[in-house]
Design a protein around this motif. Structure first.
Motif, PDB file in Angstrom:
ATOM      1  N   LYS A 102      18.602  23.848 -10.554  1.00 39.56           N
ATOM      2  CA  LYS A 102      19.208  22.511 -10.528  1.00 39.56           C
ATOM      3  C   LYS A 102      18.165  21.494 -10.007  1.00 39.56           C
ATOM      4  O   LYS A 102      18.048  20.379 -10.522  1.00 39.56           O
ATOM      5  N   MET A 103      17.406  21.935  -8.991  1.00 40.73           N
ATOM      6  CA  MET A 103      16.403  21.017  -8.428  1.00 40.73           C
ATOM      7  C   MET A 103      15.354  20.633  -9.485  1.00 40.73           C
ATOM      8  O   MET A 103      14.941  19.471  -9.560  1.00 40.73           O
ATOM      9  N   VAL A 104      14.954  21.603 -10.311  1.00 45.57           N
ATOM     10  CA  VAL A 104      13.992  21.282 -11.378  1.00 45.57           C
ATOM     11  C   VAL A 104      14.628  20.277 -12.347  1.00 45.57           C
ATOM     12  O   VAL A 104      13.995  19.311 -12.780  1.00 45.57           O
ATOM     13  N   SER A 105      15.923  20.492 -12.660  1.00 48.67           N
ATOM     14  CA  SER A 105      16.610  19.577 -13.600  1.00 48.67           C
ATOM     15  C   SER A 105      16.679  18.156 -13.066  1.00 48.67           C
ATOM     16  O   SER A 105      16.521  17.194 -13.819  1.00 48.67           O
ATOM     17  N   VAL A 106      16.947  18.030 -11.762  1.00 46.89           N
ATOM     18  CA  VAL A 106      17.075  16.683 -11.191  1.00 46.89           C
ATOM     19  C   VAL A 106      15.689  16.070 -10.955  1.00 46.89           C
ATOM     20  O   VAL A 106      15.387  14.972 -11.429  1.00 46.89           O
ATOM     21  N   ASN A 107      14.835  16.797 -10.218  1.00 50.22           N
ATOM     22  CA  ASN A 107      13.568  16.201  -9.744  1.00 50.22           C
ATOM     23  C   ASN A 107      12.533  16.013 -10.848  1.00 50.22           C
ATOM     24  O   ASN A 107      11.766  15.059 -10.820  1.00 50.22           O
ATOM     25  N   LEU A 108      12.498  16.943 -11.798  1.00 49.78           N
ATOM     26  CA  LEU A 108      11.465  16.840 -12.830  1.00 49.78           C
ATOM     27  C   LEU A 108      12.043  16.369 -14.169  1.00 49.78           C
ATOM     28  O   LEU A 108      11.617  15.344 -14.711  1.00 49.78           O
ATOM     29  N   ASN A 109      13.056  17.103 -14.675  1.00 50.49           N
ATOM     30  CA  ASN A 109      13.615  16.711 -15.979  1.00 50.49           C
ATOM     31  C   ASN A 109      14.201  15.296 -15.922  1.00 50.49           C
ATOM     32  O   ASN A 109      14.067  14.518 -16.867  1.00 50.49           O
ATOM     33  N   GLY A 110      14.858  14.974 -14.787  1.00 47.45           N
ATOM     34  CA  GLY A 110      15.466  13.642 -14.650  1.00 47.45           C
ATOM     35  C   GLY A 110      14.415  12.539 -14.704  1.00 47.45           C
ATOM     36  O   GLY A 110      14.632  11.490 -15.310  1.00 47.45           O
ATOM     37  N   VAL A 111      13.269  12.783 -14.054  1.00 50.30           N
ATOM     38  CA  VAL A 111      12.198  11.775 -14.051  1.00 50.30           C
ATOM     39  C   VAL A 111      11.587  11.652 -15.455  1.00 50.30           C
ATOM     40  O   VAL A 111      11.331  10.547 -15.951  1.00 50.30           O
ATOM     41  N   ILE A 112      11.366  12.793 -16.098  1.00 52.87           N
ATOM     42  CA  ILE A 112      10.787  12.755 -17.454  1.00 52.87           C
ATOM     43  C   ILE A 112      11.719  11.983 -18.395  1.00 52.87           C
ATOM     44  O   ILE A 112      11.302  11.062 -19.111  1.00 52.87           O
ATOM     45  N   ARG A 113      13.007  12.332 -18.354  1.00 56.16           N
ATOM     46  CA  ARG A 113      13.980  11.667 -19.238  1.00 56.16           C
ATOM     47  C   ARG A 113      14.055  10.173 -18.973  1.00 56.16           C
ATOM     48  O   ARG A 113      14.059   9.364 -19.891  1.00 56.16           O
ATOM     49  N   GLY A 114      14.115   9.817 -17.684  1.00 59.55           N
ATOM     50  CA  GLY A 114      14.219   8.397 -17.313  1.00 59.55           C
ATOM     51  C   GLY A 114      12.996   7.621 -17.778  1.00 59.55           C
ATOM     52  O   GLY A 114      13.095   6.469 -18.206  1.00 59.55           O
ATOM     53  N   THR A 115      11.831   8.265 -17.707  1.00 56.56           N
ATOM     54  CA  THR A 115      10.594   7.589 -18.127  1.00 56.56           C
ATOM     55  C   THR A 115      10.581   7.404 -19.644  1.00 56.56           C
ATOM     56  O   THR A 115      10.257   6.323 -20.159  1.00 56.56           O
ATOM     57  N   LEU A 116      10.954   8.463 -20.372  1.00 59.17           N
ATOM     58  CA  LEU A 116      10.939   8.370 -21.838  1.00 59.17           C
ATOM     59  C   LEU A 116      11.950   7.331 -22.332  1.00 59.17           C
ATOM     60  O   LEU A 116      11.681   6.566 -23.264  1.00 59.17           O
ATOM     61  N   LEU A 117      13.112   7.281 -21.659  1.00 59.05           N
ATOM     62  CA  LEU A 117      14.108   6.266 -22.040  1.00 59.05           C
ATOM     63  C   LEU A 117      13.583   4.866 -21.730  1.00 59.05           C
ATOM     64  O   LEU A 117      13.820   3.915 -22.478  1.00 59.05           O
ATOM     65  N   GLY A 118      12.850   4.751 -20.621  1.00 55.56           N
ATOM     66  CA  GLY A 118      12.245   3.457 -20.270  1.00 55.56           C
ATOM     67  C   GLY A 118      11.286   3.003 -21.352  1.00 55.56           C
ATOM     68  O   GLY A 118      11.331   1.853 -21.807  1.00 55.56           O
ATOM     69  N   LEU A 119      10.428   3.923 -21.802  1.00 57.66           N
ATOM     70  CA  LEU A 119       9.453   3.563 -22.849  1.00 57.66           C
ATOM     71  C   LEU A 119      10.182   3.131 -24.116  1.00 57.66           C
ATOM     72  O   LEU A 119       9.766   2.217 -24.819  1.00 57.66           O
ATOM     73  N   LYS A 120      11.301   3.787 -24.383  1.00 60.33           N
ATOM     74  CA  LYS A 120      12.057   3.476 -25.604  1.00 60.33           C
ATOM     75  C   LYS A 120      12.699   2.083 -25.533  1.00 60.33           C
ATOM     76  O   LYS A 120      12.723   1.356 -26.527  1.00 60.33           O
ATOM     77  N   HIS A 121      13.214   1.742 -24.342  1.00 65.92           N
ATOM     78  CA  HIS A 121      14.018   0.516 -24.252  1.00 65.92           C
ATOM     79  C   HIS A 121      13.257  -0.729 -23.818  1.00 65.92           C
ATOM     80  O   HIS A 121      13.763  -1.842 -23.968  1.00 65.92           O
ATOM     81  N   MET A 122      12.050  -0.554 -23.249  1.00 64.65           N
ATOM     82  CA  MET A 122      11.333  -1.755 -22.800  1.00 64.65           C
ATOM     83  C   MET A 122      10.652  -2.421 -23.989  1.00 64.65           C
ATOM     84  O   MET A 122      10.147  -1.734 -24.888  1.00 64.65           O
ATOM     85  N   LYS A 123      10.590  -3.738 -23.920  1.00 64.07           N
ATOM     86  CA  LYS A 123       9.992  -4.453 -25.041  1.00 64.07           C
ATOM     87  C   LYS A 123       8.488  -4.545 -24.825  1.00 64.07           C
ATOM     88  O   LYS A 123       8.025  -5.072 -23.827  1.00 64.07           O
ATOM     89  N   LYS A 124       7.724  -4.033 -25.768  1.00 64.85           N
ATOM     90  CA  LYS A 124       6.275  -3.969 -25.632  1.00 64.85           C
ATOM     91  C   LYS A 124       5.652  -5.329 -25.300  1.00 64.85           C
ATOM     92  O   LYS A 124       4.850  -5.463 -24.390  1.00 64.85           O
ATOM     93  N   GLU A 125       6.096  -6.338 -26.034  1.00 66.64           N
ATOM     94  CA  GLU A 125       5.459  -7.650 -25.864  1.00 66.64           C
ATOM     95  C   GLU A 125       5.742  -8.275 -24.497  1.00 66.64           C
ATOM     96  O   GLU A 125       5.024  -9.159 -24.046  1.00 66.64           O
ATOM     97  N   GLU A 126       6.804  -7.787 -23.818  1.00 68.06           N
ATOM     98  CA  GLU A 126       7.130  -8.377 -22.519  1.00 68.06           C
ATOM     99  C   GLU A 126       6.716  -7.489 -21.354  1.00 68.06           C
ATOM    100  O   GLU A 126       6.893  -7.832 -20.198  1.00 68.06           O
ATOM    101  N   GLY A 127       6.162  -6.322 -21.636  1.00 63.87           N
ATOM    102  CA  GLY A 127       5.669  -5.434 -20.583  1.00 63.87           C
ATOM    103  C   GLY A 127       6.791  -4.781 -19.799  1.00 63.87           C
ATOM    104  O   GLY A 127       7.973  -5.036 -20.026  1.00 63.87           O
ATOM    105  N   GLY A 128       6.414  -3.943 -18.873  1.00 67.65           N
ATOM    106  CA  GLY A 128       7.412  -3.266 -18.057  1.00 67.65           C
ATOM    107  C   GLY A 128       6.726  -2.453 -16.974  1.00 67.65           C
ATOM    108  O   GLY A 128       5.524  -2.237 -17.014  1.00 67.65           O
ATOM    109  N   VAL A 129       7.535  -2.039 -15.998  1.00 67.14           N
ATOM    110  CA  VAL A 129       7.007  -1.269 -14.878  1.00 67.14           C
ATOM    111  C   VAL A 129       7.901  -0.048 -14.667  1.00 67.14           C
ATOM    112  O   VAL A 129       9.121  -0.190 -14.577  1.00 67.14           O
TER     113      VAL A 129
END
Ligand code: NAI
Ligand SMILES: CCCCCC(=O)CC\C=C/C=C/C=C/[C@@H](O)[C@@H](O)CCCC(=O)O
Length: 248
Positions: A102-129
């Motif tokens: 469960k810890m791997v799912s939360v600490n690692l998979n959760g971060v990977i998923r959140g990052t990939l979703l961020g890349l998907k939803h942020m607008k390239k021309e406006e940047g993001g952090v």
């Protein structure tokens, strides 16, 4: 630092570091989508933030980051509510060497998923952090918590590789990874399991070596990571007691 008009999403936002980061963003003008697993405490926190920072500045979404569906839905709901996404902090994490999968799912998979979703939803021309929360245990071993150490090393490796990729591809998104030492939060109540209890001395030595930071001290030190992208993608790791610690 003005974050007026910026929209942030924070996982594990109800307590500890996530809550403190939410307040920093609110104080600097951002609107914040608060994600966490505890619905009643989440709604209570939203009420507190409504009276401190004004209604409409936050929304609470019940979300377990280890669930792909829930995290997807939470990103979608945030965009429906606020219209865009500029800042993401993948902060949710647990310390449970017994239920290590469960810890791997939360600490690692959760971060990977959140990052990939961020890349998907942020607008390239406006940047993001994107700010991923690892730990000093992502840079060296915490002997009482080997699987925790593995997840946090994973977060550092993933963030470094993706930051380089974002830079090479000109994605306009800065990836940061934070590596705090000990910070006095709810996390400290986590128990280490019996097999590892003998290693408590080693952990206590690390407490002595690195100290235990108060939340306020830690969070004041790292607030600059949320500054909007101005000069293109970049990345760094900020340790609690070693700010701007740069790995590449
Ligand atoms: N406190 C410390 O000494 C250090 C903490 N960290 C990291 O900082 C992050 C935050 O830790 P703290 O604020 O200290 O912990 P905390 O236990 O005080 O707060 C964690 C928050 O995450 C939420 N959460 C837990 N599991 C979740 C899940 N599956 N989905 C969504 N939310 C979930 C909890 O409900 C809680 O609100 C973690 O990733 C931790 O590994 C890193 C270095 C040191
Ligand atoms: C019981 C509370 C757990 C808190 C969980 C954390 O994430 C806190 C981690 C804090 C300290 C970990 C320290 C590990 C240190 C060593 O391995 C050290 O050698 C790391 C040196 C890193 C470097 O600068 O190269």
């Amino acid at each position: 630092m003005s974050l007026d008009g910026k929209i942030a999403l924070i996982t594990g936002a109800i307590k500890g570091i996530g809550r403190a980061f939410s307040e920093i963003l609110l104080k600097n003008g951002a609107k914040v989508s608060l994600l966490d697993i505890n619905t009643s405490e989440g709604n209570e926190l939203k009420t507190v933030f409504d009276s401190a920072y004004g209604e409409g500045r936050t929304c609470f979404i019940r979300c377990d980051v280890s669930s792909e569906t829930e995290l997807n839905d939470a990103f979608q709901k945030t965009i429906e509510t606020f219209g865009r996404l500029d800042i993401i902090c993948n902060n949710a994490g647990i310390l449970d060497e017994q239920d290590w999968e469960k810890m791997v799912s939360v600490n690692l998979n959760g971060v990977i998923r959140g990052t990939l979703l961020g890349l998907k939803h942020m607008k390239k021309e406006e940047g993001g952090v994107i700010v991923n929360v690892s730990s000093l245990a992502g840079l060296g071993p915490l002997p009482s918590a080997p699987v925790y150490t593995a997840t946090k090393h994973g977060v550092v490796g993933f963030s470094r590789a993706l930051a380089d990729g974002s830079s090479l591809l000109g994605l306009g998104i800065r990836i940061n990874v934070l590596c705090p030492a000990f910070v006095d939060t709810h996390f400290f109540k986590s128990e280490i399991n019996e097999t590892l209890a003998a290693l408590q001395d080693a952990r206590n030595k690390l407490f002595h070596q690195f100290g235990v930071l108060q939340l306020r001290t830690h969070c004041c030190g790292v607030q600059h990571v949320y500054r909007p992208v101005t000069t293109g993608p970049d990345w760094f790791s900020a340790c609690s007691n070693c700010f701007n610690y740069r790995l590449s």
